[in-house]
Design a protein around this motif. Structure first.
Motif, PDB file in Angstrom:
ATOM      1  N   GLY A   1       9.144   3.734  -8.761  1.00  0.00           N
ATOM      2  CA  GLY A   1       8.639   2.360  -8.704  1.00  0.00           C
ATOM      3  C   GLY A   1       7.130   2.352  -8.520  1.00  0.00           C
ATOM      4  O   GLY A   1       6.608   3.022  -7.625  1.00  0.00           O
ATOM      5  N   LEU A   2       6.440   1.591  -9.395  1.00  0.00           N
ATOM      6  CA  LEU A   2       4.970   1.514  -9.285  1.00  0.00           C
ATOM      7  C   LEU A   2       4.477   0.073  -9.098  1.00  0.00           C
ATOM      8  O   LEU A   2       3.287  -0.171  -8.972  1.00  0.00           O
ATOM      9  CB  LEU A   2       4.321   2.153 -10.522  1.00  0.00           C
ATOM     10  CG  LEU A   2       4.578   3.673 -10.688  1.00  0.00           C
ATOM     11  CD1 LEU A   2       3.996   4.185 -11.991  1.00  0.00           C
ATOM     12  CD2 LEU A   2       4.013   4.460  -9.505  1.00  0.00           C
ATOM     13  N   LYS A  13       0.792   1.925   8.463  1.00  0.00           N
ATOM     14  CA  LYS A  13       1.131   0.535   8.807  1.00  0.00           C
ATOM     15  C   LYS A  13       2.138   0.419   9.952  1.00  0.00           C
ATOM     16  O   LYS A  13       2.412  -0.687  10.397  1.00  0.00           O
ATOM     17  CB  LYS A  13       1.688  -0.193   7.569  1.00  0.00           C
ATOM     18  CG  LYS A  13       0.849  -0.053   6.298  1.00  0.00           C
ATOM     19  CD  LYS A  13      -0.371  -0.970   6.284  1.00  0.00           C
ATOM     20  CE  LYS A  13      -1.469  -0.498   5.355  1.00  0.00           C
ATOM     21  NZ  LYS A  13      -1.273  -0.716   3.956  1.00  0.00           N
ATOM     22  N   GLU A  18      -4.490  -0.895  -9.570  1.00  0.00           N
ATOM     23  CA  GLU A  18      -5.659  -0.390 -10.303  1.00  0.00           C
ATOM     24  C   GLU A  18      -5.324  -0.260 -11.791  1.00  0.00           C
ATOM     25  O   GLU A  18      -6.216  -0.277 -12.631  1.00  0.00           O
ATOM     26  CB  GLU A  18      -6.076   0.992  -9.772  1.00  0.00           C
ATOM     27  CG  GLU A  18      -6.559   1.007  -8.326  1.00  0.00           C
ATOM     28  CD  GLU A  18      -5.452   1.314  -7.317  1.00  0.00           C
ATOM     29  OE1 GLU A  18      -4.259   1.039  -7.634  1.00  0.00           O
ATOM     30  OE2 GLU A  18      -5.759   1.809  -6.220  1.00  0.00           O
ATOM     31  N   TYR A  74       9.482   1.831  -0.397  1.00  0.00           N
ATOM     32  CA  TYR A  74      10.602   2.671  -0.854  1.00  0.00           C
ATOM     33  C   TYR A  74      11.224   3.462   0.288  1.00  0.00           C
ATOM     34  O   TYR A  74      12.420   3.744   0.269  1.00  0.00           O
ATOM     35  CB  TYR A  74      10.149   3.560  -2.016  1.00  0.00           C
ATOM     36  CG  TYR A  74       9.663   2.697  -3.169  1.00  0.00           C
ATOM     37  CD1 TYR A  74      10.560   1.882  -3.847  1.00  0.00           C
ATOM     38  CD2 TYR A  74       8.316   2.631  -3.521  1.00  0.00           C
ATOM     39  CE1 TYR A  74      10.136   1.031  -4.863  1.00  0.00           C
ATOM     40  CE2 TYR A  74       7.879   1.792  -4.537  1.00  0.00           C
ATOM     41  CZ  TYR A  74       8.790   0.994  -5.200  1.00  0.00           C
ATOM     42  OH  TYR A  74       8.359   0.150  -6.189  1.00  0.00           O
ATOM     43  N   GLY A 111       1.648  -2.786  -5.570  1.00  0.00           N
ATOM     44  CA  GLY A 111       1.892  -1.700  -6.528  1.00  0.00           C
ATOM     45  C   GLY A 111       0.575  -1.030  -6.855  1.00  0.00           C
ATOM     46  O   GLY A 111      -0.439  -1.255  -6.184  1.00  0.00           O
ATOM     47  N   VAL A 112       0.593  -0.207  -7.897  1.00  0.00           N
ATOM     48  CA  VAL A 112      -0.631   0.497  -8.301  1.00  0.00           C
ATOM     49  C   VAL A 112      -1.475  -0.499  -9.116  1.00  0.00           C
ATOM     50  O   VAL A 112      -1.526  -0.437 -10.342  1.00  0.00           O
ATOM     51  CB  VAL A 112      -0.291   1.770  -9.098  1.00  0.00           C
ATOM     52  CG1 VAL A 112      -1.547   2.581  -9.377  1.00  0.00           C
ATOM     53  CG2 VAL A 112       0.705   2.632  -8.327  1.00  0.00           C
ATOM     54  N   ASP A 139      -8.426  -2.463  -0.373  1.00  0.00           N
ATOM     55  CA  ASP A 139      -7.640  -2.636  -1.588  1.00  0.00           C
ATOM     56  C   ASP A 139      -7.155  -4.069  -1.750  1.00  0.00           C
ATOM     57  O   ASP A 139      -7.115  -4.589  -2.864  1.00  0.00           O
ATOM     58  CB  ASP A 139      -6.422  -1.709  -1.564  1.00  0.00           C
ATOM     59  CG  ASP A 139      -6.817  -0.302  -1.967  1.00  0.00           C
ATOM     60  OD1 ASP A 139      -7.600  -0.171  -2.914  1.00  0.00           O
ATOM     61  OD2 ASP A 139      -6.348   0.650  -1.326  1.00  0.00           O
ATOM     62  N   GLY A 173       0.837  -1.198   0.000  1.00  0.00           N
ATOM     63  CA  GLY A 173       0.000   0.000   0.000  1.00  0.00           C
ATOM     64  C   GLY A 173       0.866   1.241   0.000  1.00  0.00           C
ATOM     65  O   GLY A 173       2.098   1.162  -0.008  1.00  0.00           O
ATOM     66  N   ALA A 174       0.178   2.370   0.056  1.00  0.00           N
ATOM     67  CA  ALA A 174       0.868   3.631  -0.197  1.00  0.00           C
ATOM     68  C   ALA A 174       1.657   4.157   0.998  1.00  0.00           C
ATOM     69  O   ALA A 174       2.764   4.665   0.838  1.00  0.00           O
ATOM     70  CB  ALA A 174      -0.150   4.668  -0.650  1.00  0.00           C
ATOM     71  N   LYS A 175       1.099   4.028   2.209  1.00  0.00           N
ATOM     72  CA  LYS A 175       1.640   4.821   3.312  1.00  0.00           C
ATOM     73  C   LYS A 175       2.295   4.023   4.419  1.00  0.00           C
ATOM     74  O   LYS A 175       1.671   3.151   5.020  1.00  0.00           O
ATOM     75  CB  LYS A 175       0.512   5.649   3.925  1.00  0.00           C
ATOM     76  CG  LYS A 175       0.172   6.878   3.122  1.00  0.00           C
ATOM     77  CD  LYS A 175      -0.975   7.579   3.768  1.00  0.00           C
ATOM     78  CE  LYS A 175      -0.751   9.041   3.938  1.00  0.00           C
ATOM     79  NZ  LYS A 175      -1.863   9.632   4.687  1.00  0.00           N
ATOM     80  N   PHE A 235       3.567   9.364 -12.930  1.00  0.00           N
ATOM     81  CA  PHE A 235       2.524   8.609 -12.243  1.00  0.00           C
ATOM     82  C   PHE A 235       1.292   8.616 -13.143  1.00  0.00           C
ATOM     83  O   PHE A 235       0.419   9.470 -13.035  1.00  0.00           O
ATOM     84  CB  PHE A 235       2.225   9.258 -10.887  1.00  0.00           C
ATOM     85  CG  PHE A 235       1.305   8.428 -10.029  1.00  0.00           C
ATOM     86  CD1 PHE A 235       1.759   7.299  -9.386  1.00  0.00           C
ATOM     87  CD2 PHE A 235      -0.037   8.778  -9.886  1.00  0.00           C
ATOM     88  CE1 PHE A 235       0.909   6.531  -8.595  1.00  0.00           C
ATOM     89  CE2 PHE A 235      -0.891   8.002  -9.101  1.00  0.00           C
ATOM     90  CZ  PHE A 235      -0.409   6.882  -8.460  1.00  0.00           C
ATOM     91  N   GLY A 285       4.910  -2.484  -2.357  1.00  0.00           N
ATOM     92  CA  GLY A 285       4.065  -1.303  -2.571  1.00  0.00           C
ATOM     93  C   GLY A 285       4.811  -0.004  -2.323  1.00  0.00           C
ATOM     94  O   GLY A 285       6.022   0.005  -2.033  1.00  0.00           O
ATOM     95  N   GLY A 286       4.054   1.094  -2.371  1.00  0.00           N
ATOM     96  CA  GLY A 286       4.659   2.417  -2.221  1.00  0.00           C
ATOM     97  C   GLY A 286       5.438   2.575  -0.927  1.00  0.00           C
ATOM     98  O   GLY A 286       6.463   3.258  -0.883  1.00  0.00           O
ATOM     99  N   LEU A 299       7.745   6.888  -4.097  1.00  0.00           N
ATOM    100  CA  LEU A 299       7.174   7.457  -2.865  1.00  0.00           C
ATOM    101  C   LEU A 299       8.191   7.401  -1.738  1.00  0.00           C
ATOM    102  O   LEU A 299       8.823   6.371  -1.518  1.00  0.00           O
ATOM    103  CB  LEU A 299       5.947   6.645  -2.440  1.00  0.00           C
ATOM    104  CG  LEU A 299       4.605   6.911  -3.109  1.00  0.00           C
ATOM    105  CD1 LEU A 299       3.545   6.022  -2.461  1.00  0.00           C
ATOM    106  CD2 LEU A 299       4.213   8.373  -2.991  1.00  0.00           C
TER     107      LEU A 299
HETATM  108  P1  AMP Z   1      -3.229   1.688   1.253  1.00  0.00           P
HETATM  109  O1  AMP Z   1      -4.588   2.326   1.317  1.00  0.00           O
HETATM  110  O2  AMP Z   1      -2.190   2.382   2.072  1.00  0.00           O
HETATM  111  O3  AMP Z   1      -3.259   0.193   1.463  1.00  0.00           O
HETATM  112  O4  AMP Z   1      -2.722   1.939  -0.224  1.00  0.00           O
HETATM  113  C1  AMP Z   1      -3.359   1.424  -1.349  1.00  0.00           C
HETATM  114  C2  AMP Z   1      -2.969   2.268  -2.530  1.00  0.00           C
HETATM  115  O5  AMP Z   1      -1.564   2.271  -2.642  1.00  0.00           O
HETATM  116  C3  AMP Z   1      -3.503   1.759  -3.848  1.00  0.00           C
HETATM  117  O6  AMP Z   1      -4.428   2.684  -4.334  1.00  0.00           O
HETATM  118  C4  AMP Z   1      -2.279   1.684  -4.729  1.00  0.00           C
HETATM  119  O7  AMP Z   1      -2.486   2.215  -6.011  1.00  0.00           O
HETATM  120  C5  AMP Z   1      -1.254   2.519  -3.983  1.00  0.00           C
HETATM  121  N1  AMP Z   1       0.126   2.118  -4.275  1.00  0.00           N
HETATM  122  C6  AMP Z   1       0.654   0.902  -4.150  1.00  0.00           C
HETATM  123  N2  AMP Z   1       1.930   0.892  -4.549  1.00  0.00           N
HETATM  124  C7  AMP Z   1       2.224   2.136  -4.944  1.00  0.00           C
HETATM  125  C8  AMP Z   1       3.402   2.743  -5.484  1.00  0.00           C
HETATM  126  N3  AMP Z   1       4.511   2.049  -5.687  1.00  0.00           N
HETATM  127  N4  AMP Z   1       3.353   4.072  -5.780  1.00  0.00           N
HETATM  128  C9  AMP Z   1       2.222   4.770  -5.563  1.00  0.00           C
HETATM  129  N5  AMP Z   1       1.085   4.246  -5.070  1.00  0.00           N
HETATM  130  C10 AMP Z   1       1.081   2.951  -4.768  1.00  0.00           C
END
Ligand code: AMP
Length: 394
Positions: free
Chosen positions: A291-292, A198, A322, A220, A319-320, A353, A192-194, A269, A216-217, A234
């Motif tokens: 990285g995506l 977590k 979607e 990094y 990753g992204v 997700d 995930g993104a953040k 992006f 995931g994001g 990210l």
């Molecule tokens: P979360 O809600 O923190 O679990 O994040 C889910 C979101 O993280 C999804 O919408 C993904 O598209 C996004 N995501 C995952 N990997 C990446 C990445 N490498 N760069 C940007 N966004 C990401």
């Protein structure tokens, strides 16, 4: 493990059951685009009907302005859908202030509880108004248990007869399998993104897990903390130190950690970006790429990591996902987790997700348990006491 009061112990015949459900479903032009949360509450509703209770359902939908009705967030479309799923009419309660008799064997739906002042403030007077509708309280809104709102917290505190519905019971019991009753080796996969979302979960689970895969994001920030190149990927500068501490603790405690070895990258992006793979090695990762998705070398390493695990918890995409071009990593991890589950491992996936990712990969039916909780699950896995659980046990 603390047991929750089970609905099976109730004698609901002829009584009014106030059931807090989570019908916070996605809507587009008044149409429900995903009804999983409604279907997840059906076993509890059907059980109460069979036992001869009058069933009053209460939920929120979206985030209307506190105490202000807004047709955009009305539960009316949910009522229509529920009638189809149950095959019986669902009575409509427009507000909780005008008393109405409730008949045994019938189902009623209260309008969006956030339309009324007092809900989000956890107001005891508002909870007393709600209590007038109830002989017993059933908590089946797992996705809302982390909110100290009147229908989740203050109301069950007022009630003598209160039970966990079948969804909350299943979520609770499954969470215990990754929190306390753990079969080893135990693999935790986070993505995930953040990082910030977590961190509490990572800190709580680190002493319990054997293997940790971060993708995931969020990964990094961890790679950066190790001095590896991440280009424009990210980065949460505020959490580099926390990432470094987690990695140091993991090494000290002999935990196996896998971070992305390579990533599927793009210069922007965008869904239309042309993907290229680069390893996170000094001098090999171009500064203008981000990285995506996890790359093929990471997927191969993750497969051997997943193999042989007996308990697998997965929260957050790799990753992204979607976007088609950056979906492979998440889909391959989903398949590997599903394969290991077929071999006898226990797997729990959670977060909206991750649930969608598992569906996209077509392996939803092969996962041991797919949690309906987002924030509530994260808090439970972080070892926090959920207000809705505490009130049920009070
Ligand atoms: P979360 O809600 O923190 O679990 O994040 C889910 C979101 O993280 C999804 O919408 C993904 O598209 C996004 N995501 C995952 N990997 C990446 C990445 N490498 N760069 C940007 N966004 C990401």
């Amino acid at each position: 493990m603390q047991r929750l009061p089970s609905l099976r112990e109730a004698s609901p015949a002829g009584k009014r059951a106030f059931v807090r459900v989570d019908f916070n479903v996605p809507l587009q032009d008044g149409q429900i685009t995903d009804d999983r949360r409604i279907r997840a509450a059906l076993p509890t509703i059907r059980y109460l009907l069979e036992k001869g209770a009058a069933v009053l359902l209460c939920s929120h939908l979206g985030r209307p302005k506190e105490g202000q009705p807004d047709p955009k967030y009305s539960l009316a479309p949910v009522r229509a859908h529920l009638e189809k799923l149950l095959g019986q009419p669902v009575g409509w309660i427009p507000d909780p202030f005008t008393p109405q008799p409730l008949e045994p064997g019938r189902v009623y739906l209260l309008e969006n509880i956030r339309f009324f002042r007092g809900e989000s403030e956890n107001d005891p007077d508002f909870a007393r108004t709600l209590a007038q509708w109830a002989d017993l309280f059933v908590s089946d809104a797992f996705g809302s248990l982390h909110r100290a709102h009147a229908s989740v917290e203050a109301l069950p505190r007022l009630m003598r007869e209160k039970y966990a519905g079948f969804l909350v019971e299943a979520e609770w019991e499954n969470a215990q399998r990754v929190l306390s009753a753990i079969e080893r080796p135990y693999l935790v996969i986070v993505g995930g993104a953040k990082v910030s979302d977590k961190l509490p979960l990572l800190r709580h689970l680190l002493p319990r897990l054997d293997r940790l895969l971060i993708g995931g994001g969020m990964s990094y920030t961890f790679l950066h903390a190790q001095g590896l190149p991440i280009g424009q990927s990210l980065l949460e500068a505020d959490h580099i130190e926390a990432a470094r501490e987690i990695l140091a603790q993991a090494t000290q405690e002999g935990k196996k950690v896998l971070l992305p070895l390579d990533s599927v990258c793009a210069t922007e992006f965008s869904e239309k970006a042309s993907p290229r793979v680069f390893p996170h090695e000094p001098g090999a990762f171009p500064e203008n790429y981000r990285g995506l998705d996890i790359g093929p070398a990471t997927i191969a390493a993750a497969r051997t990591f997943i193999a042989g695990s007996r308990t697998i918890l997965w929260n957050g995409p790799m990753g992204v996902f979607e976007w088609e071009a950056f979906r492979t990593g998440t889909v391959q991890i989903a398949r590997a987790v599903a394969e290991e589950t077929q071999k006898g491992a226990y797997s729990l996936t959670g977060g909206g997700d991750t649930a969608s990712a598992v569906e996209v990969a077509g392996v939803a039916s092969q996962i041991s348990f797919i949690s309906t909780g987002g924030g509530a699950l994260l808090e439970l896995l972080a070892g926090q006491t959920l207000p809705g659980i505490a009130a049920l046990l009070a």
